[in-house]
Design a protein around this motif. Structure first.
Motif, short mmCIF file in Angstrom:
data_model
loop_
_atom_site.label_atom_id
_atom_site.label_comp_id
_atom_site.label_asym_id
_atom_site.label_seq_id
_atom_site.Cartn_x
_atom_site.Cartn_y
_atom_site.Cartn_z
N HIS A 1 1.47 14.36 5.63
CA HIS A 1 2.76 13.91 6.19
C HIS A 1 2.50 12.91 7.30
CE1 HIS A 1 2.37 16.71 9.69
NE2 HIS A 1 1.83 17.53 8.80
N GLY A 2 3.53 12.18 7.67
CA GLY A 2 3.37 11.08 8.61
C GLY A 2 3.12 11.55 10.04
N LEU A 3 2.52 10.67 10.82
CA LEU A 3 2.32 10.93 12.24
C LEU A 3 3.63 10.71 12.99
CD1 LEU A 3 -1.06 9.00 12.68
CD2 LEU A 3 -0.74 11.45 12.31
N LYS A 4 3.95 11.59 13.91
CA LYS A 4 5.22 11.52 14.62
C LYS A 4 5.37 10.20 15.38
CE LYS A 4 8.28 14.57 17.21
NZ LYS A 4 8.38 15.86 17.93
N TYR A 5 6.54 9.59 15.23
CA TYR A 5 6.90 8.32 15.86
C TYR A 5 6.08 7.14 15.32
CZ TYR A 5 8.89 11.61 19.21
OH TYR A 5 9.56 12.66 19.78
N TYR A 6 5.28 7.35 14.29
CA TYR A 6 4.48 6.25 13.75
C TYR A 6 4.86 5.96 12.29
CZ TYR A 6 0.42 3.65 12.03
OH TYR A 6 -0.38 2.72 11.43
N ASN A 7 4.63 6.91 11.41
CA ASN A 7 4.98 6.70 10.00
C ASN A 7 5.58 7.96 9.37
OD1 ASN A 7 2.68 8.22 9.95
ND2 ASN A 7 1.50 6.85 8.64
N ASP A 8 6.24 8.79 10.20
CA ASP A 8 6.92 9.97 9.65
C ASP A 8 8.27 9.61 9.05
OD1 ASP A 8 7.87 9.35 12.17
OD2 ASP A 8 8.42 11.41 12.66
N LEU A 9 8.69 8.35 9.18
CA LEU A 9 9.92 7.85 8.57
C LEU A 9 9.56 6.82 7.51
CD1 LEU A 9 13.06 7.75 8.58
CD2 LEU A 9 12.88 5.88 10.22
N LEU A 10 9.85 7.14 6.26
CA LEU A 10 9.63 6.21 5.15
C LEU A 10 10.91 5.41 4.95
CD1 LEU A 10 7.96 5.10 2.82
CD2 LEU A 10 8.65 7.08 1.45
N MET A 11 10.86 4.14 5.33
CA MET A 11 12.06 3.30 5.34
C MET A 11 12.54 3.02 3.92
SD MET A 11 12.68 2.78 8.55
CE MET A 11 13.68 1.31 8.66
N GLU A 12 13.82 2.57 3.84
CA GLU A 12 14.40 2.25 2.54
C GLU A 12 13.67 1.06 1.91
OE1 GLU A 12 16.51 -0.22 5.57
OE2 GLU A 12 16.36 1.94 5.35
N ALA A 13 13.96 0.79 0.65
CA ALA A 13 13.28 -0.26 -0.12
C ALA A 13 13.30 -1.58 0.63
CB ALA A 13 13.94 -0.42 -1.49
N GLY A 14 12.19 -2.27 0.56
CA GLY A 14 12.07 -3.54 1.25
C GLY A 14 10.68 -3.70 1.84
N PRO A 15 10.52 -4.67 2.73
CA PRO A 15 9.19 -4.95 3.29
C PRO A 15 8.56 -3.76 4.01
CG PRO A 15 10.74 -6.71 3.82
CD PRO A 15 11.54 -5.60 3.23
N HIS A 16 9.38 -2.90 4.61
CA HIS A 16 8.85 -1.77 5.38
C HIS A 16 8.98 -0.45 4.61
CE1 HIS A 16 8.62 -4.51 8.75
NE2 HIS A 16 9.90 -4.80 8.62
N GLY A 17 9.30 -0.53 3.35
CA GLY A 17 9.54 0.68 2.58
C GLY A 17 8.29 1.29 1.97
N ASN A 18 7.21 1.34 2.74
CA ASN A 18 6.01 1.99 2.23
C ASN A 18 5.16 2.50 3.39
OD1 ASN A 18 3.42 0.08 2.63
ND2 ASN A 18 5.24 -1.19 2.28
N VAL A 19 4.39 3.53 3.11
CA VAL A 19 3.41 4.07 4.06
C VAL A 19 2.12 4.29 3.27
CG1 VAL A 19 5.04 5.14 5.66
CG2 VAL A 19 4.29 6.41 3.65
N GLN A 20 0.99 4.20 3.95
CA GLN A 20 -0.27 4.36 3.24
C GLN A 20 -1.36 4.91 4.15
OE1 GLN A 20 -2.00 0.30 2.26
NE2 GLN A 20 0.16 -0.22 2.54
N SER A 21 -2.34 5.52 3.51
CA SER A 21 -3.45 6.12 4.25
C SER A 21 -4.68 6.13 3.37
CB SER A 21 -3.09 7.55 4.67
OG SER A 21 -4.17 8.17 5.34
#
Length: 432
Positions: free
Chosen positions: A345-365
């Motif tokens: 799961h995401g790190l708090k205040y960093y990538n715990d929010l997976l944004m809607e579709a678009g340029p910011h709509g992804n997280v990776q590790s």
């Protein structure tokens, strides 16, 4: 007659199996109802919702809890939550109950309500974390005063037909059952008190009841093969003009596009898989004693932010996770001794929010794993996960025969590259 009995047995087994998750065999939501005191015409109770699911949480817009009163009970008041409808309270004069419906539905309050309307573990907009991710926030509670009810353990009747939406369908609740009374510590923690009466309701989740199609899919790739194995076609339903938009569509520039709708209808980017979420597993590097995997999660829904998302993965080498970059990781051991399942799961205040579709709509590790000399191999798709869950829903995997495979070795009679270069060099000298 024998056919009818066999069909009935199959349905019973299927109904139980649909709610059983092999990666979370003890996962459920337990609703505990504690009567704390008697009133002239009823009682005051604390209702507590415990989420014992390891990787499935209740997302916004939150839970709603319903039931049917056994008699003619009413809610005089409620703290930490509210009924969605008051119902017909016309027979009451002066002091009007909060809710008079025979089948009330209760929802959590928002965080910004006045202090005098709050109760312990309330007011989170109905969002409840999973026990594996954040045990302290895997609980929600409210207090209600019930009238026209019994005033003793013998005269109180248990509510029936409990329903839980979180926020959509999928949960099935069993009947209320009387259990040993809950013990509480006083505020100074020096004395223990006990509820006057306690009953529990257990609710289990079934993905089959929640939706007819999966909600996510998985794709694969590897450093040893240029082939990318995509998500299966129509993994989450098939594309049509009404349920998706092209990534270059003019509709994407409309104001308010990302505002969620009351019916939770998604607005998906048109893809061959038509899934709101895709998980990509890439076998990145092979070291002598370790190997590295890159995990990417992409959101294709223009109307949905996934807060506090979770990713559960089953793979035999997760018992040797050495380091996880930019995600939090927790090992899950659903079978006691078999440590092959983990939750990211995401790190708090960093990538715990997976944004809607678009340029910011992804997280990776990336994940670094130590090799087990007895089992490790890149053959026959061993390096890819057995099961993947996003937010508690199982994702559709590609068919095994489509996984990236190791390149075939050269036949014994085929010249090696150095030998071929040497031969060509000799020939060129001879010709010259």
């Amino acid at each position: 007659m024998r056919f009818v009995i066999s069909a009935f047995t199959f349905l019973v087994l299927f109904s139980y199996g649909a709610a059983y998750d092999p990666l979370d065999p003890n996962g459920n939501i337990t609703i505990k109802w504690d009567i704390m005191s008697w009133t002239p015409d009823g009682y005051v109770a604390v209702v507590t919702m415990h989420n014992y699911q390891l990787f499935r949480h209740i997302i916004s817009p939150g839970w709603s809890l319903g039931w049917t009163w056994a008699k003619k009970e009413v809610m005089w008041s409620i703290v930490g939550a509210q009924a969605t409808e008051q119902g017909d309270c016309s027979k009451f004069k002066g002091n009007i109950p909060h809710c008079c419906k025979k089948t009330p539905t209760v929802v959590d309050l928002l965080p910004n309500v006045p202090y005098n309307q709050q109760f312990t573990n309330c007011c989170k907009g109905g969002v409840v974390s999973s026990s594996g991710q954040d045990p302290a926030n895997a609980v929600s509670a409210f207090q209600l005063s019930v009238g026209l009810a019994g005033t003793s353990n013998k005269t109180v009747k248990l509510p029936k037909n409990f329903t839980l939406l979180g926020p959509g369908p999928g949960y099935t609740c069993g009947p209320a059952k009387i259990v040993p009374s809950t013990s509480f510590l006083t505020p100074d923690r020096r004395r223990k008190t006990q509820a006057l009466m306690t009953w529990n309701v257990t609710c289990t989740y079934s993905q089959f009841l929640a939706r007819k199609n999966p909600n996510c899919c998985v794709s694969f790739s590897s450093f040893y093969n240029e082939t990318i194995t995509p998500c299966p076609t129509c993994a989450c339903g098939c594309q049509n003009r009404n349920n998706c938009v092209q990534s270059d569509s003019k509709i994407l520039s409309m104001v308010g596009l990302n505002t969620p709708r009351k019916d939770n209808a998604p607005l998906l980017q048109c893809t061959h898989h038509m899934c709101p979420v895709r998980v990509h597993w890439h076998v990145k590097v092979n070291y002598r004693d370790y190997w590295r995997v890159k995990i990417a999660i992409t959101n294709f829904n223009y109307r949905m932010n996934y807060s506090l998302w979770t990713l559960a993965v089953q793979h035999p080498n997760l018992n040797n996770v050495t380091q996880v970059f930019s995600f939090d990781y927790k090992s899950l051991v659903p079978y006691g001794s078999i440590n092959d399942t983990g939750m990211f799961h995401g790190l708090k205040y960093y990538n715990d929010l997976l944004m809607e579709a678009g340029p910011h709509g992804n997280v990776q590790s990336e994940v670094l794993l130590q090799k087990d000399k007895n089992t490790f191999t890149f053959k026959q798709g061993w390096a890819f996960p057995r099961k993947v869950y996003f937010n508690g829903d199982e994702c559709m995997l590609p068919l095994p025969d489509t996984y990236p495979f190791l390149p075939n070795l050269a036949p014994p009679n085929q010249l090696s590259i150095p030998t071929l270069i040497f031969v060509l060099l000799i020939l060129s000298i001879a010709i010259w």
